[in-house]
Design an enzyme around this catalytic site. Structure first.
Site, PDB file in Angstrom:
ATOM      1  N   PRO A   1       0.785  -1.166  -0.198  1.00 29.26           N
ATOM      2  CA  PRO A   1      -0.086   0.064   0.036  1.00 29.26           C
ATOM      3  C   PRO A   1       0.794   1.207  -0.061  1.00 29.26           C
ATOM      4  O   PRO A   1       1.073   1.963   0.939  1.00 29.26           O
ATOM      5  CB  PRO A   1      -0.848  -0.107   1.347  1.00 29.26           C
ATOM      6  CG  PRO A   1       0.137  -0.800   2.315  1.00 29.26           C
ATOM      7  CD  PRO A   1       1.084  -2.025   1.325  1.00 29.26           C
ATOM      8  N   LYS A   2       1.684   1.574  -1.286  1.00 33.86           N
ATOM      9  CA  LYS A   2       2.486   2.407  -1.165  1.00 33.86           C
ATOM     10  C   LYS A   2       1.981   3.984  -1.892  1.00 33.86           C
ATOM     11  O   LYS A   2       1.321   3.870  -2.780  1.00 33.86           O
ATOM     12  CB  LYS A   2       3.678   2.164  -2.123  1.00 33.86           C
ATOM     13  CG  LYS A   2       4.422   1.145  -1.511  1.00 33.86           C
ATOM     14  CD  LYS A   2       5.624   0.550  -2.237  1.00 33.86           C
ATOM     15  CE  LYS A   2       6.416  -0.612  -1.685  1.00 33.86           C
ATOM     16  NZ  LYS A   2       7.933  -0.565  -1.655  1.00 33.86           N
ATOM     17  N   LYS A   3       2.363   5.180  -1.106  1.00 35.57           N
ATOM     18  CA  LYS A   3       1.830   6.482  -1.784  1.00 35.57           C
ATOM     19  C   LYS A   3       3.181   7.096  -1.717  1.00 35.57           C
ATOM     20  O   LYS A   3       4.220   6.850  -1.026  1.00 35.57           O
ATOM     21  CB  LYS A   3       1.022   6.937  -0.764  1.00 35.57           C
ATOM     22  CG  LYS A   3      -0.223   6.158  -0.816  1.00 35.57           C
ATOM     23  CD  LYS A   3      -1.370   6.819   0.198  1.00 35.57           C
ATOM     24  CE  LYS A   3      -2.033   8.281  -0.531  1.00 35.57           C
ATOM     25  NZ  LYS A   3      -3.225   8.645   0.496  1.00 35.57           N
TER      26      LYS A   3
END
EC number: 4.1.1.4
Length: 250
Positions: A119-121
């Site tokens: 879940p990368k931002k």
């Protein structure tokens, strides 16, 4: 000019996008001198219950807030990452659920989301040593969202303890939408860290502050008590994952 691209060519070469110039290369993905700064803290059980998905179970009301500096990684390059990992159980086995991650490099964002489902931002995490203090910070745009400090290399930590924790399975919720916006892939993915070479490990007094932000909601899991802090470096390979649970299966 080469020959025209056929349907068979698409099937054979499809890996990532763009098709002819992917955002990241195939693995394996080896990391050298990967530096961790982890603060384990106690949070609200009610807050955890709204975040950890079944069939995972919350082991304790704890969160590991992690800063990771990766100066040398195959395919992904030089970048820094931060995020929250929650100790969980899956079918009686203890592991860690990666809740949210923020980093500053396109290739591992694309690769992490597409391959594993991390879940990368995009954000601006940082690890640095200021005099006698190890400092971790996370900015989302200009706004400070996380600040961590630890006394620099006060006490050595037993390597076997760290290696045991790194051998535990990790879990991620991978979500890939269909073209109509409905979920096409919704899976609980399991992965491990492989071929770990631990170089040093330290602990010391630590503090952690998490601050509200609409799009970087690390403060949704509030800090009630700092339990421990860990600072270590290792070489390792990020292993590819397997599907532990398929939410779309009937």
């Amino acid at each position: 000019m080469g020959p025209p691209m056929k349907i068979e060519d698409v099937r054979r070469t499809a890996y990532s996008m763009p098709l002819t110039n992917p955002a990241f290369p195939p693995g394996p993905y080896r990391f050298f001198d990967r530096e961790y700064f982890i603060i384990t803290y106690r949070t609200d059980p009610e807050a955890l219950a709204t975040i950890v998905p079944e069939p995972l179970e919350v082991a304790e009301p704890l969160v590991k807030y992690e800063f990771i500096r990766m100066p040398d990684s195959t395919g992904f390059g030089d970048y820094t990452e931060t995020g929250q990992v929650i100790p969980v159980r899956f079918k009686g086995e203890e592991g860690g659920y990666t809740h949210a991650m923020y980093l500053d490099d396109e290739a591992p964002i694309a690769g992490g989301r597409e391959l594993w489902g991390f879940p990368k931002k995009l954000a601006r995490p940082k690890i640095e040593v200021e005099s006698d203090v190890l400092v971790g910070s996370l900015h989302y745009g200009s706004v400070l969202c996380a600040s961590a400090t630890m006394g620099y290399k006060h006490h050595k930590v037993d390597h076997d303890t760290v290696l045991k924790s790194m051998a535990s399975p990790n879990f991620i919720l991978k979500i890939i939408p269909h073209v109509d916006g409905s979920p096409r892939i919704c899976e609980l993915v399991r992965f491990h860290l492989d071929d770990v070479v631990l170089k040093e490990a330290w602990t010391g007094p630590a503090a952690l502050g998490l601050f509200p932000h609409a799009l970087c909601d690390v403060a949704r899991l509030p800090v009630r008590e700092v339990i421990s802090a860990l600072h270590f470096k290792a070489d390792l390979t990020l292993g590819l994952g397997s599907v532990a649970f398929d939410y779309m299966a009937k």
